[in-house]
Design an enzyme around this catalytic site. Structure first.
Site, PDB file in Angstrom:
ATOM      1  N   GLU A 135      26.146 -10.392  -3.914  1.00 15.77           N
ATOM      2  CA  GLU A 135      26.152 -11.853  -4.056  1.00 15.77           C
ATOM      3  C   GLU A 135      26.938 -12.461  -2.883  1.00 15.77           C
ATOM      4  O   GLU A 135      26.683 -13.584  -2.474  1.00 15.77           O
ATOM      5  CB  GLU A 135      26.766 -12.266  -5.409  1.00 15.77           C
ATOM      6  N   LYS A 186      33.329 -19.789 -15.718  1.00 10.55           N
ATOM      7  CA  LYS A 186      33.964 -20.715 -14.779  1.00 10.55           C
ATOM      8  C   LYS A 186      33.439 -22.133 -15.004  1.00 10.55           C
ATOM      9  O   LYS A 186      34.197 -23.071 -15.125  1.00 10.55           O
ATOM     10  CB  LYS A 186      33.694 -20.235 -13.341  1.00 10.55           C
ATOM     11  N   LYS A 196      17.315 -19.824 -12.101  1.00 11.09           N
ATOM     12  CA  LYS A 196      17.957 -20.378 -13.303  1.00 11.09           C
ATOM     13  C   LYS A 196      17.278 -21.685 -13.701  1.00 11.09           C
ATOM     14  O   LYS A 196      16.962 -21.914 -14.868  1.00 11.09           O
ATOM     15  CB  LYS A 196      19.431 -20.711 -13.025  1.00 11.09           C
ATOM     16  N   GLU A 218      23.286 -18.196 -20.457  1.00  9.89           N
ATOM     17  CA  GLU A 218      23.487 -16.968 -21.241  1.00  9.89           C
ATOM     18  C   GLU A 218      24.768 -17.073 -22.061  1.00  9.89           C
ATOM     19  O   GLU A 218      24.797 -16.771 -23.266  1.00  9.89           O
ATOM     20  CB  GLU A 218      23.585 -15.740 -20.310  1.00  9.89           C
ATOM     21  N   HIS A 239      22.908  15.308 -10.616  1.00  6.52           N
ATOM     22  CA  HIS A 239      21.773  15.874 -11.358  1.00  6.52           C
ATOM     23  C   HIS A 239      20.666  14.848 -11.520  1.00  6.52           C
ATOM     24  O   HIS A 239      19.810  14.980 -12.383  1.00  6.52           O
ATOM     25  CB  HIS A 239      22.254  16.394 -12.714  1.00  6.52           C
ATOM     26  N   GLY A 266      33.493 -16.664  -8.781  1.00  2.89           N
ATOM     27  CA  GLY A 266      33.231 -15.873  -9.990  1.00  2.89           C
ATOM     28  C   GLY A 266      33.424 -14.384  -9.770  1.00  2.89           C
ATOM     29  O   GLY A 266      34.067 -13.684 -10.558  1.00  2.89           O
ATOM     30  N   ARG A 267      32.884 -13.873  -8.671  1.00  4.41           N
ATOM     31  CA  ARG A 267      32.947 -12.423  -8.433  1.00  4.41           C
ATOM     32  C   ARG A 267      34.301 -11.974  -7.890  1.00  4.41           C
ATOM     33  O   ARG A 267      34.503 -10.800  -7.619  1.00  4.41           O
ATOM     34  CB  ARG A 267      31.799 -12.008  -7.501  1.00  4.41           C
TER      35      ARG A 267
HETATM   36  O1  F6P Z   1      24.501 -16.702 -11.418  1.00  4.11           O
HETATM   37  C1  F6P Z   1      25.529 -16.413 -10.588  1.00  4.11           C
HETATM   38  C2  F6P Z   1      26.872 -16.884 -11.100  1.00  4.11           C
HETATM   39  O2  F6P Z   1      27.082 -18.191 -10.725  1.00  4.11           O
HETATM   40  C3  F6P Z   1      27.961 -15.958 -10.588  1.00  4.11           C
HETATM   41  O3  F6P Z   1      28.367 -16.256  -9.309  1.00  4.11           O
HETATM   42  C4  F6P Z   1      28.989 -16.100 -11.637  1.00  4.11           C
HETATM   43  O4  F6P Z   1      29.910 -15.037 -11.598  1.00  4.11           O
HETATM   44  C5  F6P Z   1      28.138 -16.107 -12.875  1.00  4.11           C
HETATM   45  O5  F6P Z   1      26.978 -16.804 -12.510  1.00  4.11           O
HETATM   46  C6  F6P Z   1      28.763 -16.695 -14.101  1.00  4.11           C
HETATM   47  O6  F6P Z   1      29.140 -18.016 -13.924  1.00  4.11           O
HETATM   48  P1  F6P Z   1      30.127 -18.734 -14.934  1.00  4.11           P
HETATM   49  O7  F6P Z   1      31.433 -18.007 -14.889  1.00  4.11           O
HETATM   50  O8  F6P Z   1      30.259 -20.142 -14.430  1.00  4.11           O
HETATM   51  O9  F6P Z   1      29.520 -18.681 -16.300  1.00  4.11           O
END
Ligand code: F6P
Length: 540
Positions: free
Chosen positions: A352, A205, A503, A211, A383, A266-267
């Site tokens: 979240e 987003k 972060k 990452e 199990h 995002g979620r």
């Molecule tokens: O770290 C949390 C977050 O902001 C989530 O809410 C989101 O889904 C994820 O990181 C990834 O964010 P982006 O889509 O901006 O890379």
């Protein structure tokens, strides 16, 4: 008004020691109609909550809470595009992502529906090109592998949906998902792939997430290594983002960018362009079926009377279990192997969203909020961790989920699967008494070990068949369940401030680990010592 000054909340407190303490075994035996009465249906999903520790008084008080907490007003405000995400001053409009083409939803003077469908149409055209082999890579080879790079909401929805809908996917294509900044993730995802046949979807987003950007750069290097420095990498990368500037900066042609909007959290984004990998895998028609399932559940949530409204009831039950029965966790137990990542997906969606300690106005909450969600598909979990659910000291409410019709017919395996789901739900509720254990002939010294207390609340959620439509309806069910509980608690279910500090700290720590930069001012002794140990261990 605090929650404890609230009429229905107090009433629920009182009911906690009567109904809350009642035994499901008795509730079910004394009221045979219960199983029929506590069954609701919406958008093809059936919820059987007869094994929840509630009765009509509790349900009445919970439904009164809906009025007292203005849950329906808040729901209507969300559907109208009001800025109910107050801390980020944003509308919360994932429901707009699945509105039919002919609908209209005007936000700040703009009808967002044509915008949504414009992106869906572009995604459809692109997916068709990739699926048909018309889209080729730098060397002219068709794309056989799609690798989604993203994390959190830009990963969990796509991977969950890909696995859930595998039966509908193009089996000639390979789909991989890379999220972790641990290099192992990308190395293992691409080691057997040919770069000439690989398309990366960089899904973020913000397009700033450490990452994702790190993995996207590694992927770009891999393509260049495989295809040459002068390779047209644009043919191997598309982006899904709200941030065109950053996409261009990374070197992805913005013609190959699929956008969405800041009003999609995002979620809550797996049905936006973030679902591009899903669309490539199941095709545009399958994706639209999934959107129709989401929309059907949205309509159910928006229009069904509260007492027959699945997400509303599930949200209220989660408040009852969390705040009045003191259950800190919920186990999600899908009896379907295709839903193997559904619990992980729900972890972000629920935790979240509702892992919050202050209310909308910043004042501390005066109740418990979001429970911990976890789970694994049945029968595997049986199990492994079911022992604790059955005989541990914590009461863990469970959502048992299954589909009536199997997608893979293998003898009577589906019947065995469902027999297990129903058996577990019964044992959660009824347990096994001392007398029953003795009657089974257990030696006296084993009797206490074999007693099962039961009274574990459980909902059984069923759908006819796992289809794209069903998946959409199920996800929307949980989205609105989370909404309902959050609205009762008076919290902002759509922000996520708690993820920021870690972060930022990691970004500050990296140069200290890599180059031995001095510790940032005020670094705590435990961190400084750990950094020193790590550097020594790495011979730095
Ligand atoms: O770290 C949390 C977050 O902001 C989530 O809410 C989101 O889904 C994820 O990181 C990834 O964010 P982006 O889509 O901006 O890379």
């Amino acid at each position: 008004m605090t929650q404890t000054e609230n009429g229905s909340w107090d009433r629920l407190q009182a009911l906690k020691s009567t109904v809350g303490a009642a035994q499901l075994r008795d509730l079910l035996a004394d009221d045979p109609e219960r199983a029929e009465r506590m069954l609701v249906e919406g958008a093809g999903v059936t919820l059987d909550f007869s094994r929840q520790r509630v009765d009509s008084q509790v349900l009445q008080a919970l439904l009164a809470l809906v009025d007292e907490r203005g849950v329906l007003q808040r729901r209507d405000a969300m559907f109208a595009g009001e800025k109910i995400n107050v801390t980020e001053d944003r509308s919360v409009l994932h429901i707009a992502l699945r509105l039919p083409r002919e609908a209209s939803l005007v936000v700040d003077g703009t009808d967002v529906v044509p915008e949504v469908h414009k992106v869906l149409d572009r995604m459809g055209a692109f997916s068709d090109r990739v699926r048909s082999g018309e889209w080729v890579g730098h060397t002219g080879k068709r794309i056989r592998n799609v690798v989604n790079i993203g994390i959190g909401g830009s990963d969990l929805g796509p991977v969950m949906a890909y696995l859930a809908l595998q039966d509908y996917s193009d089996r000639d294509m390979v789909f991989r998902f890379v999220s972790n900044v641990d290099g192992t993730d990308i190395v293992e995802a691409i080691r057997d792939l040919d770069p000439a046949e690989t398309l990366f979807i960089v899904a973020s987003k913000t397009f700033t997430t450490l990452e994702t950007m790190t993995n996207a750069s590694a992927a770009r290097d891999w393509v260049r290594q495989g295809l040459g420095d002068d390779a047209d990498v644009a043919k191997h990368f598309v982006a899904v983002s709200t941030n065109a500037e950053k996409v261009a900066e990374f070197g992805i042609d913005t013609d190959n960018m699929f956008g969405f909007w800041e009003w999609v959290g995002g979620r809550y984004s797996m049905d936006s362009a973030i679902g591009l990998s899903t669309m490539i895998s199941v095709g545009p028609d399958g994706f639209h079926d999934m959107l129709a399932g989401f929309h059907a559940m949205d309509e159910h949530f928006r229009t069904a009377p509260p007492a027959e409204n699945l997400p509303l009831l599930m949200g209220l039950l989660s408040v009852w279990n969390r705040d009045f029965l003191d259950c800190p966790t919920v186990a999600v137990l899908p009896y379907d192997q295709y839903l193997s990542r559904f619990p992980a997906y729900l972890q972000q969606l629920t935790m979240e969203s509702n892992g919050k300690r202050v209310k909308l106005d910043g004042s501390p909450v005066d109740s418990q909020t979001g429970p911990i969600y976890w789970g694994e598909p049945g029968t595997n979990g049986q199990h492994s961790f079911y022992q604790l659910i059955h005989q541990g000291t914590s009461v863990i409410p469970c959502d048992v989920l299954f589909f009536n019709e199997p997608l893979n017919k293998m003898g009577d395996q589906h019947d065995l699967l469902i027999a297990n789901a129903l058996a577990q739900a019964a044992v959660f509720a009824l347990g096994r008494t001392e007398d029953e254990v003795r009657a089974d002939g257990a030696p006296e010294k084993l009797v206490p070990h074999k007693v099962m207390p039961g009274n574990r609340p459980c909902s059984v959620i069923t759908v006819q068949k796992l289809t794209p439509f069903a998946l959409g309806a199920l996800v929307a069910l949980y989205e609105h369940t989370v909404f309902t509980a959050g609205a009762v608690w008076g919290i902002d279910s759509f922000d996520q401030w708690g993820v920021e500090l870690g972060k930022a700290m990691a970004v500050g720590l990296a140069p200290q680990l890599i180059s031995g930069d001095p510790a940032p001012a005020g670094q705590d002794a435990a961190t400084s010592a750990a950094v020193a140990r790590y550097r020594a261990a790495r011979g730095r």
